[in-house]
Design an enzyme around this catalytic site. Structure first.
Site, short mmCIF file in Angstrom:
data_model
loop_
_atom_site.label_atom_id
_atom_site.label_comp_id
_atom_site.label_asym_id
_atom_site.label_seq_id
_atom_site.Cartn_x
_atom_site.Cartn_y
_atom_site.Cartn_z
N GLY A 224 0.78 -1.24 0.00
CA GLY A 224 0.00 0.00 0.00
C GLY A 224 0.80 1.28 0.00
CD GLU B 71 1.66 0.93 7.76
OE1 GLU B 71 1.20 0.98 6.60
OE2 GLU B 71 1.40 0.01 8.54
CG ASP C 36 -8.50 0.35 10.34
OD1 ASP C 36 -9.15 0.77 11.29
OD2 ASP C 36 -9.00 -0.33 9.43
CE LYS D 34 -9.54 3.31 7.45
NZ LYS D 34 -10.26 2.05 7.25
NE ARG E 36 -2.01 -3.11 -4.45
CZ ARG E 36 -2.05 -3.32 -3.14
NH1 ARG E 36 -2.00 -2.29 -2.31
NH2 ARG E 36 -2.16 -4.54 -2.64
P1 5GP Z 1 -4.32 -1.75 11.15
O1 5GP Z 1 -3.38 -2.82 11.59
O2 5GP Z 1 -3.88 -0.37 11.57
O3 5GP Z 1 -5.74 -2.04 11.55
O4 5GP Z 1 -4.37 -1.80 9.58
C1 5GP Z 1 -3.31 -1.35 8.81
C2 5GP Z 1 -3.30 -1.97 7.44
O5 5GP Z 1 -4.62 -2.39 7.04
C3 5GP Z 1 -2.87 -0.94 6.42
O6 5GP Z 1 -1.47 -0.96 6.23
C4 5GP Z 1 -3.65 -1.36 5.19
O7 5GP Z 1 -2.92 -2.35 4.49
C5 5GP Z 1 -4.91 -1.98 5.73
N1 5GP Z 1 -6.02 -1.01 5.79
C6 5GP Z 1 -6.53 -0.40 6.87
N2 5GP Z 1 -7.53 0.44 6.56
C7 5GP Z 1 -7.65 0.35 5.22
C8 5GP Z 1 -8.52 1.00 4.27
O8 5GP Z 1 -9.38 1.84 4.57
N3 5GP Z 1 -8.34 0.66 2.96
C9 5GP Z 1 -7.40 -0.23 2.54
N4 5GP Z 1 -7.34 -0.49 1.25
N5 5GP Z 1 -6.57 -0.87 3.41
C10 5GP Z 1 -6.69 -0.56 4.73
#
Ligand code: 5GP
Length: 183
Positions: free
Chosen positions: A51, A106, A110, A138, A172
């Site tokens: 990403g 990063e 999320d 987020k 992407r």
């Molecule tokens: P976390 O571990 O913070 O919950 O999630 C992080 C990873 O989840 C990010 O690096 C990304 O790959 C994916 N991710 C989280 N939110 C989103 C989103 O809204 N869209 C997309 N495409 N990927 C997300």
């Protein structure tokens, strides 16, 4: 609503959350901040694949220092749109982090689980310093303060695609960050 290049008729895409010109303007500012903060100690940028590839490329060009690059691939989602809570290293770094000034780059934070894992993992490798630059954060979803030195944009807790972010490898290449509403 700003136009979404090449995706006007895709019903899975909702409104633009961050348009391309705002992304570029903010990244230019982040690049200047990093240039000032890392004067005399050029950073090693660690991009989190896949990403962050787009962001890493634009950010690196906005930093006026001899930066070095490495990439890591982790999986936390598969093709679903919710976190699994499990982080797995798919591709590890090529470079040694000992005594390096590392910036984790990063795409989006999320729950913060992926970042917490990466930070712990990289901190054990002896870097001189370790900071995080996240394009998107987020709002309100992290259980603890994620302590991110550089944040591009704080966005509402909705699933987004574009500018490197995907759903099952699609979207992407969109220039904007767009809300994904599904079909
Ligand atoms: P976390 O571990 O913070 O919950 O999630 C992080 C990873 O989840 C990010 O690096 C990304 O790959 C994916 N991710 C989280 N939110 C989103 C989103 O809204 N869209 C997309 N495409 N990927 C997300």
């Amino acid at each position: 609503m700003a136009p979404v290049t090449g995706a006007e008729r895709d019903p899975a895409l909702g409104p633009v959350v961050v348009p391309a010109d705002e992304l570029q303007a903010r990244i230019s500012t982040l690049g200047k901040e990093i240039t000032a903060d890392y004067e005399g100690r050029p950073p090693l940028l660690v991009g989190v694949l896949k990403g962050a590839f787009m962001f890493m490329s634009d950010l690196a060009r906005a930093i006026d220092l001899p930066v070095e690059f490495d990439f890591m691939a982790v999986s936390s989602y598969g093709s679903a749109t919710r976190t699994s809570g499990v982080v797995r290293i798919i591709k590890d770094l090529d470079l040694d982090l000992t005594d390096r000034h590392v910036i984790i780059v990063e795409d989006i934070v999320d729950s913060g689980l992926t970042l917490a894992y990466l930070r712990r993992n990289l901190a054990h490798r002896g870097p001189a310093s370790l900071e995080v630059c996240a394009l998107l954060l987020k709002e309100g979803l992290q259980k603890s303060d994620p302590d991110i030195r550089y944040v591009g944009f704080r966005i509402p807790p909705e699933f987004v695609v574009g500018y490197g972010l995907d759903v099952a490898e699609r979207y992407r290449n969109l220039a904007d960050v767009v809300r994904y509403v599904g079909s």
